[in-house]
Scaffold this active site. Structure first.
Site, PDB file in Angstrom:
ATOM      1  N   SER A   1      -9.770   1.850   2.941  1.00 22.33           N
ATOM      2  CA  SER A   1      -8.878   2.645   2.123  1.00 22.33           C
ATOM      3  C   SER A   1      -7.860   1.814   1.324  1.00 22.33           C
ATOM      4  O   SER A   1      -7.317   2.295   0.340  1.00 22.33           O
ATOM      5  CB  SER A   1      -8.119   3.629   3.008  1.00 22.33           C
ATOM      6  OG  SER A   1      -7.285   2.937   3.914  1.00 22.33           O
TER       7      SER A   1
ATOM      8  N   LYS B   1       0.844  -1.199   0.000  1.00 28.63           N
ATOM      9  CA  LYS B   1       0.000   0.000   0.000  1.00 28.63           C
ATOM     10  C   LYS B   1       0.877   1.245   0.000  1.00 28.63           C
ATOM     11  O   LYS B   1       1.880   1.303   0.730  1.00 28.63           O
ATOM     12  CB  LYS B   1      -0.895  -0.024   1.241  1.00 28.63           C
ATOM     13  CG  LYS B   1      -1.886   1.127   1.343  1.00 28.63           C
ATOM     14  CD  LYS B   1      -2.762   0.964   2.589  1.00 28.63           C
ATOM     15  CE  LYS B   1      -3.831   2.027   2.714  1.00 28.63           C
ATOM     16  NZ  LYS B   1      -4.694   1.846   3.893  1.00 28.63           N
TER      17      LYS B   1
ATOM     18  N   SER C   1      -9.973  -0.730   6.982  1.00 30.34           N
ATOM     19  CA  SER C   1      -9.366  -0.594   5.653  1.00 30.34           C
ATOM     20  C   SER C   1      -8.690  -1.826   5.096  1.00 30.34           C
ATOM     21  O   SER C   1      -8.265  -1.818   3.945  1.00 30.34           O
ATOM     22  CB  SER C   1      -8.376   0.557   5.645  1.00 30.34           C
ATOM     23  OG  SER C   1      -9.087   1.759   5.567  1.00 30.34           O
TER      24      SER C   1
HETATM   25  N1  GLN Z   1     -13.207   3.971   6.398  1.00 31.44           N
HETATM   26  C1  GLN Z   1     -12.560   4.344   7.610  1.00 31.44           C
HETATM   27  C2  GLN Z   1     -12.137   5.800   7.536  1.00 31.44           C
HETATM   28  O1  GLN Z   1     -12.365   6.411   6.541  1.00 31.44           O
HETATM   29  C3  GLN Z   1     -11.399   3.441   7.882  1.00 31.44           C
HETATM   30  C4  GLN Z   1     -10.156   3.806   7.201  1.00 31.44           C
HETATM   31  C5  GLN Z   1      -9.004   2.947   7.575  1.00 31.44           C
HETATM   32  O2  GLN Z   1      -9.174   1.895   8.196  1.00 31.44           O
HETATM   33  N2  GLN Z   1      -7.813   3.413   7.253  1.00 31.44           N
HETATM   34  O3  GLN Z   1     -11.587   6.324   8.460  1.00 31.44           O
END
Ligand code: GLN
Length: 489
Positions: free
Chosen positions: A157, A82, A181
């Protein structure tokens, strides 16, 4: 091995073939690179394809394998990273304009562990900017798509990492999970993904979003593959004080043991409130499966779970507002220097460099931490977080794991939730509580909706008991073999 065999084999199989000299790492790496280059224009899962360095690493891995040294099963295996995790000499942008040209001078601990065992770093995967989002639509550079239907989101994400594994651009990848994410995109793309226990994996070199929640973890097509990657990335680190010094040790025999007698808790009320009809139906089928395998299902309560999203969307932005203060246009970031004062330069660099969602989080976070509001919001959220943690702790005294759907619906269409951030936040209802508590959470694929989009099941375990989750996941995979179904891209 034919190219198609290479692309469709799990890591365990590729590793066996490498050792039997039925293929080389250079051949594997070339096959994955070619497939990636061909499919990336429609999937946009990679932001950087590190072709040259990947082939060099593959050559070195082949030399290691040739010497017949005792190598780890990941030796010679390509892995994608990532783009929020630092890779020495390879651009690492966090999918943000502000870091558009940032080339780290060091590797994150997880990356150096992978290199040490001879894995090949294939490239950097797309994600939401600074990991803030649930659809990958907050990337400053491109919208990654869902390989099962490119009109749909891959989740976020870590959307690029999930999409890349699902579409066989790579047999494994790394993501980060702060509020879901890893588990959510794994679910929406139909693959395995695990958020390890907080502290299991070093966060050194992963750009911090919310430091008390962030955790790096693997994506793969099979449970054993994910466990193998976790074994490598959870090894020692002296640079992250939250690293718990408890590496996960891969034990195939344990993972493949029968699950007879295991106890699985289901918070039915919570599940029925939020899952849509087809997700609920699919979830019940999985619970039936576990019953047939000899597991016991118990109804449990997680009484504070419905506060989890609200609590998360205070704590995570609060920490983010502080963590992102370092991107000021002076050190490693985009600089807007044509200003009259230093203050103006900060403002302009950050205004140009950050996207809309990141700015929203910084504003939210700064607000909930500000004098006069700190007690009403931040402190309250911290207290509620403790109640949520206790919910899991109490439930997991009675059961070995907790099962819920990973997401309330299958993947949604690109653009469907971008105009309403709250709707996007609500889609995280099943995943955000787990990092607030610190427990590990595994997603396994569980079939397809009428629209041919994947469903996923989340299994949450006690801290440092990822092995139990893998065991349950493996029993399910052995019977269903969803990894045999591959999207055509
Ligand atoms: N969807 C969640 C957010 O926008 C989780 C994101 C993540 O786990 N990095 O914060």
């Amino acid at each position: 091995m034919s190219t198609s065999e290479i692309l469709h084999s799990p890591i365990t199989e590729l590793s066996r073939k490498l050792r039997k000299k039925e293929c080389t790492s250079v051949e594997l790496t070339t096959a994955f690179l070619n497939h990636t280059k061909k499919s990336n224009p429609s999937l946009q899962s990679f932001l950087t394809i590190a072709e040259e360095s990947a082939l060099e690493q593959a050559k070195k891995a082949d030399e290691l394998l040739e010497k017949n040294a005792t190598t780890h099963d990941l030796c010679g295996i390509p892995i994608a990273i990532k783009d929020i995790i630092c890779t020495k000499g390879i651009k690492t942008t966090a999918a943000s304009r502000i870091l558009e040209n940032f080339v780290p001078p060091f590797d994150a601990t997880v990356v150096s562990h992978l290199k040490q065992v001879g894995s090949v770093i294939l490239g950097k995967t797309n994600c939401d900017e600074f990991a803030m989002g649930s659809s990958n639509e907050n990337s400053a550079f491109a919208n990654c798509t869902n390989p099962w239907n490119t009109e749909y989101v891959p989740g976020g994400s870590s959307g690029g990492s999930a999409c890349a594994v699902s579409s066989r651009q790579t047999p494994g990848s790394l993501g980060t999970d702060t509020g879901g994410s890893i588990r959510q995109p794994a679910s929406l793309c139909g693959i395995v993904g695990i958020k390890p226990t907080y502290g299991r994996v070093s966060r050194f070199g992963s750009m911090a979003f919310a430091s008390s929640l962030d955790q790096i973890g693997p994506f793969a097509n099979t449970v054993l593959d994910a466990a193998l990657i976790l074994d490598v990335i959870s090894q020692s680190c002296t640079k992250d004080s939250t690293y718990a010094q408890k590496p996960f040790i891969f034990d195939q025999q344990q993972i493949c043991t029968s699950i007879k007698g295991k106890k699985i808790g289901v918070p039915w009320k919570f599940v029925e409130t939020y899952a849509n009809q087809e997700v609920l139906k699919n979830f019940k089928d999985q619970i039936d499966f576990f019953t047939k395998q000899g597991a016991t299902i118990e109804t449990i309560e997680l009484p504070h779970q419905h506060f989890a999203s609200a609590c998360y969307y205070i704590i995570a932005p609060a920490e983010a507002s502080s963590n992102l203060a370092r991107y000021d246009g002076i050190r490693y970031t985009l600089q807007e220097g044509r200003t009259e004062s230093l203050d103006q330069m900060y403002v302009q660099s950050r205004s140009l460099g950050f996207g809309e969602e990141v700015k929203r989080r910084i504003l939210l976070g700064t607000f909930v931490l500000s004098a006069g509001y700190y007690d009403a919001y931040y402190n309250k959220a911290v207290h509620i977080r403790e109640l949520i943690r206790k919910d899991y702790q109490d439930a997991l005294k009675k059961v070995d794991a907790i099962a819920t759907p990973t997401t309330p619906t299958p993947a949604f269409k690109l653009g469907a939730k971008t105009k309403n951030p709250l709707e996007m936040y609500h889609a995280d209802v099943f995943t955000v509580g787990v990092p607030l508590a610190g427990n590990p959470g595994l997603n396994i694929p569980t079939g397809f909706s009428q629209n041919n989009l994947p469903f996923g099941l989340q299994l949450v375990g006690r801290p440092f008991e990822e092995d139990v989750l893998f065991q349950l996941g493996y029993a399910h995979e052995l019977e269903h073999k969803w990894y045999e179904k591959v999207p055509t891209v």
